[in-house]
Write an enzyme that holds these catalytic residues in place. Sequence first.
Site, PDB file in Angstrom:
ATOM      1  CD  GLU A   1    -120.118  53.906   3.159  1.00 42.43           C
ATOM      2  OE1 GLU A   1    -121.196  54.465   2.886  1.00 42.43           O
ATOM      3  OE2 GLU A   1    -119.017  54.487   3.154  1.00 42.43           O
TER       4      GLU A   1
ATOM      5  CB  THR B   1    -118.058  58.637   3.575  1.00 43.73           C
ATOM      6  OG1 THR B   1    -118.845  57.448   3.402  1.00 43.73           O
ATOM      7  CG2 THR B   1    -116.720  58.265   4.189  1.00 43.73           C
TER       8      THR B   1
ATOM      9  CG  HIS C   1    -120.932  52.296  -1.116  1.00 45.55           C
ATOM     10  ND1 HIS C   1    -121.456  52.368  -2.387  1.00 45.55           N
ATOM     11  CD2 HIS C   1    -120.744  53.588  -0.727  1.00 45.55           C
ATOM     12  CE1 HIS C   1    -121.570  53.623  -2.745  1.00 45.55           C
ATOM     13  NE2 HIS C   1    -121.151  54.389  -1.754  1.00 45.55           N
TER      14      HIS C   1
ATOM     15  CG  ASP D   1    -119.753  56.403   7.006  1.00 45.91           C
ATOM     16  OD1 ASP D   1    -120.729  55.674   7.311  1.00 45.91           O
ATOM     17  OD2 ASP D   1    -119.312  56.462   5.837  1.00 45.91           O
ATOM     18  CG  HIS D   2    -123.261  58.089   6.178  1.00 46.69           C
ATOM     19  ND1 HIS D   2    -124.135  57.328   5.429  1.00 46.69           N
ATOM     20  CD2 HIS D   2    -122.077  58.065   5.511  1.00 46.69           C
ATOM     21  CE1 HIS D   2    -123.512  56.870   4.352  1.00 46.69           C
ATOM     22  NE2 HIS D   2    -122.253  57.296   4.385  1.00 46.69           N
TER      23      HIS D   2
END
Length: 649
Positions: free
Chosen positions: A289, A329, A446, A498-499
């Site tokens: 993440e 995501t 996150h 994911d990013h």
Amino acid sequence: MNPWLAQIRKERRGLIILLSVILVAISVVTRVLLMAKAFAQVDFSVSNDLEMAFIGLFYDLVNAVYFSAPLALYLWLIPGRVYRKPWHIYVLYGWFFVLIFILVFNGVAEWLFWDEFSSRFNFIAVDYLIYTTEVVGNISQSYPIGWIMIAITGIVVLMVMAVRPWIRASAGSHEPFRIRTKYFAIFSIVFAILLVTVTSKYHQYSRNTLVNELSGNGMYELFAAYRNNELDYDRFYKGLPAQEAMKLVRENLKTKEAEYLSSNPFSITRRIMNRGPEKKFNVVLISVESLSAEFLGRFGNTEGITPFLDSLSQHSLVFTNLYATGTRTVRGLEALSLCVPPTPGQSIVRRPNNENLFSLASVFNEKGYSSQFIYGGYSYFDNMGYFFENNGYGLIDRSSLGDEEIDYENIWGVADENLFTLALREIDSEVTRHPVFSHIMTTSNHRPYTYPGGRIDIPSHTSRRGAVKYTDYSIGKFIREASKKTWFDHTVFVIVADHCASSAGKTKLPVDKYHIPLLIYSPKNIPAGTMDRLMSQIDIGPTLLGLLNFSYTSDFYGYDIYKLEPGRERAFISTYQNLGYIRDKELVILSPQSKVETFQITEDSQTAVKAEDPQLVREAISWYQSASYSFKNGSMKAKQYTSHENTDY
């Protein structure tokens, strides 16, 4: 008092004007506060200042019409004999308390959303409205929500008290239904005209994306994003004749190890042939993440927040010029599993008719693997569970863990170390019978950035730095525990983001905000080294399969970077509506209303406007248009082949 204003206060329509004034005032205050928050990144100039002020006011007024509609309908329909009852004034007080509460709450929500995404409400906010449990939980765990709600309520009460005289003046008005109908008809015509003619494009003037964002109205943008939840490429973007677009893509996808199986001009199905024996190693793909490349010491970070990954990179194959396809995501999962360019609007992970697509698991399953998607949260979020279960993966999520197996969890899922304990258990249960392909998706990096205490030297719930370091700790613990397993020497570990953590910047698509790391670690099988050629996230799957020396039938849009001739590298970056194509230090951006812009990418990853390169633009269009066409027309569906002979289908 002005006689006109005094008269308006005595009429029902005066309440619409009052509500509009309140909305505009709150919107202006919100805009000023957001400008102050983004001060360092906003290019203040006379033209930009005028845009933010006057175009912003225009959108505030448009939003006032939309927002006032329920009250306007009520004021039109409520009979005069009820409207003038003494008790009805309390109904009007209730209306204004609720509506002002929504406006103030929206202003606070915009501030918090900007803090996370550096933008007004958008497509992401619409997505989040669907998953209220996770979003409300995330907000309550990240902010002192109780005190915030008390403060909002106090502000609203004071504001209602301030406008009581105006409400009381209106409460005794006598307006026949005929007069009310005339005013409501005028309101409805204005509403309809605005609905048909006004779009978000009117505040997209500046080269500075933040100026454009501040020129809008957050509540209006939420409404606009909801209306444009799906973006049809052919309708909104510059295109080519369909056959020409597919021809270009077929030419660009052709590589020395690939042979097309069909002469169908709309097919990209190829047979990928790699010489020598296949290496059926276990594959553990960890998508982390929000792991921006800038967090790793390998890419210049000096904070020491990824000590394990920095150490592991010395023993891994490291890809240094890799770019994520999107900012969510689900966009990263789409790129990693389907190896296709991002299509405008929703990620394919969340779209209807996304079952039985050709995926990375399709290839592994054909080779006799057991494929798994392992997630630390509940997989109904963002439709992940449905997507992976219907595209070749076995699904394992938070529900597979007992309470005694969880050291810590927040609204997004269990702590990453507990996720990796679950992954070890699942791999152990399968690896004695089949080779395993496990895709593991982490959640700890996150907001609210919480994790078990005592693991790292940054306290939980303090910053993203701590969340990054905790995830790094968890990956390190997982690799060390995996190294004790009998299957470790026959396993390839792929670690990728994911990013990025943030996609905000002065430009529509700030290139550096898509730069992500990729480490492939298998000390017995893959020599450590560096790959510095430009790569897209959609190239990871084909490159991985190439390292395993697999021969297979492919519908992927990605390249095996080791088989690709130098000079043909390209990458895709996007938001939900802006589609970027990078090649040869140039960036083409395709936007709705068939807009095309070309930029030169400088050494520090900034962009400068450049004259349009027609051939480069045609390439960009062909990739995105063909991917949209393929999904829309079912060409991405997995196909069955009984032989490797050319077949038209």
